[in-house]
Design a protein around this motif. Structure first.
Motif, PDB file in Angstrom:
ATOM      1  N   PRO A  21       0.827  -1.216   0.000  1.00  0.00           N
ATOM      2  CA  PRO A  21       0.000   0.000   0.000  1.00  0.00           C
ATOM      3  C   PRO A  21       0.857   1.260   0.000  1.00  0.00           C
ATOM      4  O   PRO A  21       1.804   1.384   0.770  1.00  0.00           O
ATOM      5  N   GLY A  22       0.549   2.164  -0.899  1.00  0.00           N
ATOM      6  CA  GLY A  22       1.313   3.396  -1.010  1.00  0.00           C
ATOM      7  C   GLY A  22       0.474   4.485  -1.630  1.00  0.00           C
ATOM      8  O   GLY A  22      -0.722   4.315  -1.910  1.00  0.00           O
ATOM      9  N   LEU A  23       1.094   5.637  -1.862  1.00  0.00           N
ATOM     10  CA  LEU A  23       0.384   6.804  -2.366  1.00  0.00           C
ATOM     11  C   LEU A  23      -0.253   6.543  -3.727  1.00  0.00           C
ATOM     12  O   LEU A  23      -1.415   6.889  -3.949  1.00  0.00           O
ATOM     13  N   LEU A  24       0.468   5.912  -4.631  1.00  0.00           N
ATOM     14  CA  LEU A  24      -0.038   5.735  -5.991  1.00  0.00           C
ATOM     15  C   LEU A  24      -1.164   4.714  -6.068  1.00  0.00           C
ATOM     16  O   LEU A  24      -2.217   4.982  -6.658  1.00  0.00           O
ATOM     17  N   ASN A  25      -0.954   3.523  -5.476  1.00  0.00           N
ATOM     18  CA  ASN A  25      -1.997   2.502  -5.613  1.00  0.00           C
ATOM     19  C   ASN A  25      -3.262   2.841  -4.811  1.00  0.00           C
ATOM     20  O   ASN A  25      -4.366   2.511  -5.218  1.00  0.00           O
ATOM     21  N   LYS A  77      15.824  14.278   1.144  1.00  0.00           N
ATOM     22  CA  LYS A  77      15.458  15.359   2.060  1.00  0.00           C
ATOM     23  C   LYS A  77      14.344  16.220   1.470  1.00  0.00           C
ATOM     24  O   LYS A  77      13.425  16.636   2.187  1.00  0.00           O
ATOM     25  N   VAL A  78      14.445  16.478   0.178  1.00  0.00           N
ATOM     26  CA  VAL A  78      13.375  17.229  -0.492  1.00  0.00           C
ATOM     27  C   VAL A  78      12.069  16.445  -0.421  1.00  0.00           C
ATOM     28  O   VAL A  78      11.000  17.001  -0.138  1.00  0.00           O
ATOM     29  N   ALA A  79      12.160  15.134  -0.664  1.00  0.00           N
ATOM     30  CA  ALA A  79      10.968  14.283  -0.635  1.00  0.00           C
ATOM     31  C   ALA A  79      10.334  14.255   0.751  1.00  0.00           C
ATOM     32  O   ALA A  79       9.109  14.210   0.883  1.00  0.00           O
ATOM     33  N   VAL A  80      11.165  14.283   1.803  1.00  0.00           N
ATOM     34  CA  VAL A  80      10.641  14.285   3.175  1.00  0.00           C
ATOM     35  C   VAL A  80       9.724  15.480   3.383  1.00  0.00           C
ATOM     36  O   VAL A  80       8.609  15.359   3.914  1.00  0.00           O
ATOM     37  N   GLY A  81      10.178  16.658   2.957  1.00  0.00           N
ATOM     38  CA  GLY A  81       9.357  17.856   3.101  1.00  0.00           C
ATOM     39  C   GLY A  81       8.055  17.755   2.340  1.00  0.00           C
ATOM     40  O   GLY A  81       6.986  18.116   2.847  1.00  0.00           O
ATOM     41  N   ILE A  82       8.130  17.214   1.119  1.00  0.00           N
ATOM     42  CA  ILE A  82       6.927  17.073   0.299  1.00  0.00           C
ATOM     43  C   ILE A  82       5.940  16.108   0.945  1.00  0.00           C
ATOM     44  O   ILE A  82       4.726  16.372   0.992  1.00  0.00           O
ATOM     45  N   PHE A  83       6.443  14.994   1.477  1.00  0.00           N
ATOM     46  CA  PHE A  83       5.551  14.000   2.078  1.00  0.00           C
ATOM     47  C   PHE A  83       4.946  14.494   3.390  1.00  0.00           C
ATOM     48  O   PHE A  83       3.812  14.136   3.725  1.00  0.00           O
ATOM     49  N   PHE A  84       5.666  15.311   4.136  1.00  0.00           N
ATOM     50  CA  PHE A  84       5.074  15.916   5.327  1.00  0.00           C
ATOM     51  C   PHE A  84       3.911  16.830   4.934  1.00  0.00           C
ATOM     52  O   PHE A  84       2.837  16.801   5.556  1.00  0.00           O
ATOM     53  N   ILE A  85       4.116  17.623   3.906  1.00  0.00           N
ATOM     54  CA  ILE A  85       3.058  18.520   3.428  1.00  0.00           C
ATOM     55  C   ILE A  85       1.859  17.715   2.939  1.00  0.00           C
ATOM     56  O   ILE A  85       0.701  18.043   3.234  1.00  0.00           O
ATOM     57  N   LEU A  86       2.126  16.644   2.179  1.00  0.00           N
ATOM     58  CA  LEU A  86       1.034  15.802   1.686  1.00  0.00           C
ATOM     59  C   LEU A  86       0.279  15.141   2.834  1.00  0.00           C
ATOM     60  O   LEU A  86      -0.948  14.997   2.781  1.00  0.00           O
ATOM     61  N   SER A  87       0.986  14.728   3.864  1.00  0.00           N
ATOM     62  CA  SER A  87       0.340  14.093   5.011  1.00  0.00           C
ATOM     63  C   SER A  87      -0.652  15.044   5.663  1.00  0.00           C
ATOM     64  O   SER A  87      -1.796  14.664   5.969  1.00  0.00           O
ATOM     65  N   ILE A  88      -0.234  16.277   5.857  1.00  0.00           N
ATOM     66  CA  ILE A  88      -1.125  17.294   6.443  1.00  0.00           C
ATOM     67  C   ILE A  88      -2.302  17.556   5.510  1.00  0.00           C
ATOM     68  O   ILE A  88      -3.458  17.663   5.949  1.00  0.00           O
ATOM     69  N   TYR A  89      -2.018  17.637   4.202  1.00  0.00           N
ATOM     70  CA  TYR A  89      -3.066  17.898   3.219  1.00  0.00           C
ATOM     71  C   TYR A  89      -4.123  16.792   3.234  1.00  0.00           C
ATOM     72  O   TYR A  89      -5.329  17.069   3.275  1.00  0.00           O
ATOM     73  N   LEU A 119       1.882  13.037  -8.800  1.00  0.00           N
ATOM     74  CA  LEU A 119       2.153  12.211  -7.623  1.00  0.00           C
ATOM     75  C   LEU A 119       3.317  11.251  -7.858  1.00  0.00           C
ATOM     76  O   LEU A 119       4.105  10.983  -6.950  1.00  0.00           O
ATOM     77  N   SER A 120       3.434  10.740  -9.076  1.00  0.00           N
ATOM     78  CA  SER A 120       4.552   9.856  -9.376  1.00  0.00           C
ATOM     79  C   SER A 120       5.868  10.636  -9.422  1.00  0.00           C
ATOM     80  O   SER A 120       6.917  10.132  -9.024  1.00  0.00           O
ATOM     81  N   SER A 121       5.803  11.892  -9.865  1.00  0.00           N
ATOM     82  CA  SER A 121       7.012  12.718  -9.964  1.00  0.00           C
ATOM     83  C   SER A 121       7.593  13.048  -8.598  1.00  0.00           C
ATOM     84  O   SER A 121       8.820  13.050  -8.417  1.00  0.00           O
ATOM     85  N   ILE A 122       6.723  13.341  -7.622  1.00  0.00           N
ATOM     86  CA  ILE A 122       7.232  13.721  -6.300  1.00  0.00           C
ATOM     87  C   ILE A 122       7.661  12.500  -5.492  1.00  0.00           C
ATOM     88  O   ILE A 122       8.345  12.634  -4.477  1.00  0.00           O
ATOM     89  N   ASN A 123       7.287  11.319  -5.970  1.00  0.00           N
ATOM     90  CA  ASN A 123       7.716  10.090  -5.305  1.00  0.00           C
ATOM     91  C   ASN A 123       9.063   9.663  -5.891  1.00  0.00           C
ATOM     92  O   ASN A 123       9.137   8.821  -6.782  1.00  0.00           O
ATOM     93  N   ILE A 124      10.154  10.259  -5.376  1.00  0.00           N
ATOM     94  CA  ILE A 124      11.474  10.032  -5.967  1.00  0.00           C
ATOM     95  C   ILE A 124      12.153   8.767  -5.424  1.00  0.00           C
ATOM     96  O   ILE A 124      13.248   8.413  -5.856  1.00  0.00           O
ATOM     97  N   LEU A 190      -3.930   7.630   3.448  1.00  0.00           N
ATOM     98  CA  LEU A 190      -2.859   8.287   2.702  1.00  0.00           C
ATOM     99  C   LEU A 190      -2.047   9.218   3.604  1.00  0.00           C
ATOM    100  O   LEU A 190      -0.832   9.342   3.452  1.00  0.00           O
ATOM    101  N   ALA A 191      -2.729   9.873   4.544  1.00  0.00           N
ATOM    102  CA  ALA A 191      -2.027  10.749   5.488  1.00  0.00           C
ATOM    103  C   ALA A 191      -1.046   9.935   6.334  1.00  0.00           C
ATOM    104  O   ALA A 191       0.089  10.356   6.575  1.00  0.00           O
TER     105      ALA A 191
END
Length: 208
Positions: A21-25, A77-89, A119-124, A190-191
């Motif tokens: 289970p992940g963001l994309l599926n 590190k960039v991805a960590v910030g993005i995923f924190f933002i997505l979690s809150i969103y 979503l696939s692009s930010i999942n590095i 997802l959060a």
């Protein structure tokens, strides 16, 4: 090594990598329940096309990235910030949807396709995975960095990713009643996933 073996290695990596289970599926599954199979498949197609770029970058730059791990660490590190933002969103989106009886739907097919691309692009995270995977195979003479074999590997990884996302869509449609209950709470899920990925990455970077 033969073209067939490179196809198999790429397909297995692309397919198995999307099964947990992940963001994309989970997003593909939610789109299937709320907006139908066609929208979910468009999303999956967009996500899979980005995989082509990610795997190409990983394979073609694997030697450089292995010698410069700081590049991968920076991307993480960039991805960590993005995923924190997505979690809150996703958390606040879930709360808003539970308060409202109406589900906001993406009516434009291009928007669904674009969502898959985004979503696939930010999942590095697939990039370091495919760097390690191709290096591992190459060290055992199971992978060659030739144009035909690399192209086959990249294409099969994208195909594997698409089929795994399609499998989620298929299973959710088969379990429609449970699927609807699942979709009502998918944003909370997802959060949790995005927060877990961010925390896990921080721990991994810290322990290096």
């Amino acid at each position: 090594m033969t073209i067939a073996s490179h196809f198999l290695f790429g397909f297995l990596a692309g397919f198995i990598g999307v099964i947990p289970p992940g963001l994309l599926n989970m997003t593909a599954a939610k789109l299937c329940v709320n907006q139908g199979k066609a929208k979910s498949l468009l999303f999956s197609l967009g996500a899979s096309l980005i995989v082509i770029a990610q795997v190409s970058i990983a394979v073609l730059t694997s030697k450089y990235l292995n010698k410069h791990p700081e590049v991968i660490e920076f991307l993480e590190k960039v991805a960590v910030g993005i995923f924190f933002i997505l979690s809150i969103y996703f958390f606040f989106k879930a709360r808003a949807e539970h308060k409202s009886a109406n589900e906001i739907k993406i009516k434009n097919k291009k928007s669904v396709f674009g969502l898959g691309l985004f979503l696939s692009s930010i999942n590095i995270f697939p990039i370091p995975f495919y760097v390690a995977y191709s290096t591992f195979l190459s060290a055992r003479s199971l992978f060659t960095f030739e144009m035909m074999t690399v192209s086959t590997f990249v294409a099969s990884a994208a195909i594997g990713t698409f089929l795994a996302l399609w499998l989620y869509t298929f299973l959710i449609r088969k379990l429609k009643e449970r699927g609807e209950a699942f979709a009502n709470n998918i944003n909370y899920f997802l959060a949790v996933i995005t927060m877990f990925v961010a925390v896990f990455t921080i721990i991994r970077i810290y322990n290096r």
